[in-house]
Design an enzyme around this catalytic site. Structure first.
Site, PDB file in Angstrom:
ATOM      1  N   GLY A 162     -18.725  29.662  53.469  1.00  0.00           N
ATOM      2  CA  GLY A 162     -19.408  29.441  52.658  1.00  0.00           C
ATOM      3  C   GLY A 162     -20.407  30.079  52.626  1.00  0.00           C
ATOM      4  O   GLY A 162     -20.908  31.036  51.047  1.00  0.00           O
TER       5      GLY A 162
ATOM      6  N   GLU B 269     -26.931  28.978  55.751  1.00  0.00           N
ATOM      7  CA  GLU B 269     -26.034  28.487  55.236  1.00  0.00           C
ATOM      8  C   GLU B 269     -25.521  28.033  54.270  1.00  0.00           C
ATOM      9  O   GLU B 269     -26.818  28.261  52.923  1.00  0.00           O
ATOM     10  CB  GLU B 269     -26.142  26.871  55.428  1.00  0.00           C
ATOM     11  CG  GLU B 269     -24.953  25.551  55.689  1.00  0.00           C
ATOM     12  CD  GLU B 269     -23.343  25.702  55.874  1.00  0.00           C
ATOM     13  OE1 GLU B 269     -23.321  26.812  55.501  1.00  0.00           O
ATOM     14  OE2 GLU B 269     -23.009  25.102  56.296  1.00  0.00           O
ATOM     15  N   ASP B 270     -24.868  27.646  53.348  1.00  0.00           N
ATOM     16  CA  ASP B 270     -24.011  27.161  51.668  1.00  0.00           C
ATOM     17  C   ASP B 270     -25.439  26.238  51.076  1.00  0.00           C
ATOM     18  O   ASP B 270     -25.187  25.629  50.266  1.00  0.00           O
ATOM     19  CB  ASP B 270     -22.351  27.503  51.558  1.00  0.00           C
ATOM     20  CG  ASP B 270     -21.795  26.549  52.271  1.00  0.00           C
ATOM     21  OD1 ASP B 270     -22.395  25.803  53.491  1.00  0.00           O
ATOM     22  OD2 ASP B 270     -20.179  26.617  52.198  1.00  0.00           O
TER      23      ASP B 270
ATOM     24  N   ASP C 118     -25.843  19.415  53.914  1.00  0.00           N
ATOM     25  CA  ASP C 118     -25.044  17.941  53.314  1.00  0.00           C
ATOM     26  C   ASP C 118     -25.048  17.054  54.045  1.00  0.00           C
ATOM     27  O   ASP C 118     -26.380  16.734  54.070  1.00  0.00           O
ATOM     28  CB  ASP C 118     -23.246  18.773  53.249  1.00  0.00           C
ATOM     29  CG  ASP C 118     -22.557  17.590  52.532  1.00  0.00           C
ATOM     30  OD1 ASP C 118     -23.529  16.807  51.104  1.00  0.00           O
ATOM     31  OD2 ASP C 118     -21.708  16.698  52.618  1.00  0.00           O
TER      32      ASP C 118
ATOM     33  N   LYS D 294     -28.233  19.146  49.311  1.00  0.00           N
ATOM     34  CA  LYS D 294     -27.940  17.567  49.109  1.00  0.00           C
ATOM     35  C   LYS D 294     -28.904  16.600  49.736  1.00  0.00           C
ATOM     36  O   LYS D 294     -28.025  16.311  50.820  1.00  0.00           O
ATOM     37  CB  LYS D 294     -26.594  16.983  48.910  1.00  0.00           C
ATOM     38  CG  LYS D 294     -25.593  18.453  47.813  1.00  0.00           C
ATOM     39  CD  LYS D 294     -24.063  17.156  48.465  1.00  0.00           C
ATOM     40  CE  LYS D 294     -23.116  19.151  48.430  1.00  0.00           C
ATOM     41  NZ  LYS D 294     -21.708  17.616  47.889  1.00  0.00           N
TER      42      LYS D 294
ATOM     43  N   PHE E 206     -19.658  17.618  43.990  1.00  0.00           N
ATOM     44  CA  PHE E 206     -19.224  17.953  44.625  1.00  0.00           C
ATOM     45  C   PHE E 206     -19.405  19.568  43.710  1.00  0.00           C
ATOM     46  O   PHE E 206     -18.706  19.537  42.937  1.00  0.00           O
ATOM     47  CB  PHE E 206     -18.124  17.704  45.044  1.00  0.00           C
ATOM     48  CG  PHE E 206     -16.944  18.252  45.789  1.00  0.00           C
ATOM     49  CD1 PHE E 206     -17.074  18.695  47.243  1.00  0.00           C
ATOM     50  CD2 PHE E 206     -16.201  19.635  46.126  1.00  0.00           C
ATOM     51  CE1 PHE E 206     -16.798  18.459  48.702  1.00  0.00           C
ATOM     52  CE2 PHE E 206     -16.134  20.654  47.082  1.00  0.00           C
ATOM     53  CZ  PHE E 206     -16.171  20.833  48.040  1.00  0.00           C
ATOM     54  N   VAL E 207     -19.454  20.745  44.772  1.00  0.00           N
ATOM     55  CA  VAL E 207     -19.361  21.766  43.819  1.00  0.00           C
ATOM     56  C   VAL E 207     -18.976  23.124  44.487  1.00  0.00           C
ATOM     57  O   VAL E 207     -17.954  23.137  45.817  1.00  0.00           O
ATOM     58  CB  VAL E 207     -21.247  22.469  43.208  1.00  0.00           C
ATOM     59  CG1 VAL E 207     -21.809  21.669  43.063  1.00  0.00           C
ATOM     60  CG2 VAL E 207     -21.559  22.649  45.514  1.00  0.00           C
TER      61      VAL E 207
ATOM     62  N   ARG F  11     -14.433  30.098  46.423  1.00  0.00           N
ATOM     63  CA  ARG F  11     -15.415  30.543  46.811  1.00  0.00           C
ATOM     64  C   ARG F  11     -15.773  32.149  45.867  1.00  0.00           C
ATOM     65  O   ARG F  11     -16.912  32.389  46.031  1.00  0.00           O
ATOM     66  CB  ARG F  11     -14.579  31.244  47.844  1.00  0.00           C
ATOM     67  CG  ARG F  11     -14.267  30.231  48.939  1.00  0.00           C
ATOM     68  CD  ARG F  11     -14.498  31.057  50.356  1.00  0.00           C
ATOM     69  NE  ARG F  11     -13.865  29.878  50.971  1.00  0.00           N
ATOM     70  CZ  ARG F  11     -13.880  28.631  51.598  1.00  0.00           C
ATOM     71  NH1 ARG F  11     -15.888  28.660  51.751  1.00  0.00           N
ATOM     72  NH2 ARG F  11     -14.015  28.225  52.433  1.00  0.00           N
TER      73      ARG F  11
HETATM   74  P1  IMP Z   1     -22.307  19.049  56.276  1.00  0.00           P
HETATM   75  O1  IMP Z   1     -22.093  19.060  58.220  1.00  0.00           O
HETATM   76  O2  IMP Z   1     -22.163  18.032  56.247  1.00  0.00           O
HETATM   77  O3  IMP Z   1     -24.229  19.363  56.019  1.00  0.00           O
HETATM   78  O4  IMP Z   1     -21.627  20.157  55.813  1.00  0.00           O
HETATM   79  C1  IMP Z   1     -21.848  21.401  55.515  1.00  0.00           C
HETATM   80  C2  IMP Z   1     -20.880  22.072  55.056  1.00  0.00           C
HETATM   81  O5  IMP Z   1     -19.695  21.298  53.860  1.00  0.00           O
HETATM   82  C3  IMP Z   1     -21.432  22.867  53.517  1.00  0.00           C
HETATM   83  O6  IMP Z   1     -20.896  23.687  55.232  1.00  0.00           O
HETATM   84  C4  IMP Z   1     -20.034  22.734  53.331  1.00  0.00           C
HETATM   85  O7  IMP Z   1     -18.984  23.430  54.038  1.00  0.00           O
HETATM   86  C5  IMP Z   1     -19.872  22.280  52.786  1.00  0.00           C
HETATM   87  N1  IMP Z   1     -20.122  21.333  51.764  1.00  0.00           N
HETATM   88  C6  IMP Z   1     -20.576  20.286  51.394  1.00  0.00           C
HETATM   89  N2  IMP Z   1     -20.583  19.573  50.313  1.00  0.00           N
HETATM   90  C7  IMP Z   1     -19.336  20.504  49.509  1.00  0.00           C
HETATM   91  C8  IMP Z   1     -19.919  20.390  48.374  1.00  0.00           C
HETATM   92  O8  IMP Z   1     -20.543  20.120  47.063  1.00  0.00           O
HETATM   93  N3  IMP Z   1     -18.929  21.584  47.602  1.00  0.00           N
HETATM   94  C9  IMP Z   1     -18.414  22.689  48.866  1.00  0.00           C
HETATM   95  N4  IMP Z   1     -18.585  23.079  50.100  1.00  0.00           N
HETATM   96  C10 IMP Z   1     -18.980  21.571  50.941  1.00  0.00           C
HETATM   97 MG    MG Z   2     -19.726  26.183  55.245  1.00  0.00          MG
END
Ligand code: IMP
Ligand code: MG
Length: 197
Positions: free
Chosen positions: A61, A116-117, A120, A148, A169-170, A182
């Site tokens: 991402g 990171e993208d 979350d 987020k 969700f984006v 992507r």
């Molecule tokens: P975390 O471990 O929950 O913080 O997740 C981070 C990862 O979840 C990001 O690097 C994304 O790959 C994925 N992710 C979280 N929210 C989204 C979204 O809205 N769209 C696409 N990927 C997401």
């Molecule tokens: Mg990711």
């Protein structure tokens, strides 16, 4: 004795739908993204003036954000990439994070920025941060394209954030739904009704 040699059929895989992105609402336009990424690049250039840095992107991402961010950073920078287990084909995280690809080069004594993208739940970045700290970098910061904050499950914050967004969700600008979308230039809201849970 039964003469039926047919293989029992598996239940059909859940059908994923990939609707055309052009109908999905733009949350952040390519122009807004470019402006903000340049600002963060300038901020990083100021913060690390006279030093060199290692940008570590989280595949897949962050690849697009990293490539834009790197080009707006004026200090010497090298790249590395890590990959972790991700959302897979659906949008719901299992909560478990596993390293699939480690860094290629040592980072001991270096100034590192994890790129990171989306931040979350925070599970991915807190896992990666712990892992990277074991390599004893001189410093470790986090840059994320999106944040987020409402979704956080573990306490972690990024040092550089392009945009804070609500809990939607984006897709686009590196971010996927089941590996699709992507390459979109804008960040768009993925319609809830199209997501399989
Ligand atoms: P975390 O471990 O929950 O913080 O997740 C981070 C990862 O979840 C990001 O690097 C994304 O790959 C994925 N992710 C979280 N929210 C989204 C979204 O809205 N769209 C696409 N990927 C997401
Ligand atoms: Mg990711």
């Amino acid at each position: 004795m039964s003469t039926d040699t047919s293989v029992p059929s598996k239940p059909p895989a859940p059908q994923l739908h990939f609707p055309d992105a052009s109908g999905m609402q733009i949350l952040l336009s390519r122009e807004q993204i470019a402006t903000r990424v340049s600002e963060i690049g300038a901020q990083i250039s100021r913060d690390y003036q006279g030093q060199s840095i290692v940008l570590i992107g989280v595949l897949k991402g962050a690849a697009i954000f990293l490539s834009d961010l790197a080009r707006s950073i004026q200090v010497d920078a090298t790249f590395d990439f890590v990959a972790v287990s991700s959302y897979g084909r659906a949008r719901v995280s299992s909560g478990a994070v596993k390293l699939i690809k480690d860094i290629d080069d040592p980072i001991e004594g270096k100034h590192v920025i994890l790129v990171e993208d989306i931040l979350d739940t925070g599970l991915t970045l807190s896992y990666l941060r712990g892992l990277m700290l074991q390599h004893k970098p001189a410093s470790l910061k986090i840059a994320t394209c999106l944040d987020k904050p409402e979704r956080r499950l573990v306490p972690i914050e990024a040092d550089y954030i392009a945009f804070k967004i609500p809990n939607h969700f984006v897709i686009g600008y590196g971010m996927d739904y089941a590996e699709n979308y992507r390459n979109l230039q804008d960040i768009r809201l993925f319609p809830e009704e199209a997501a399989s849970h």
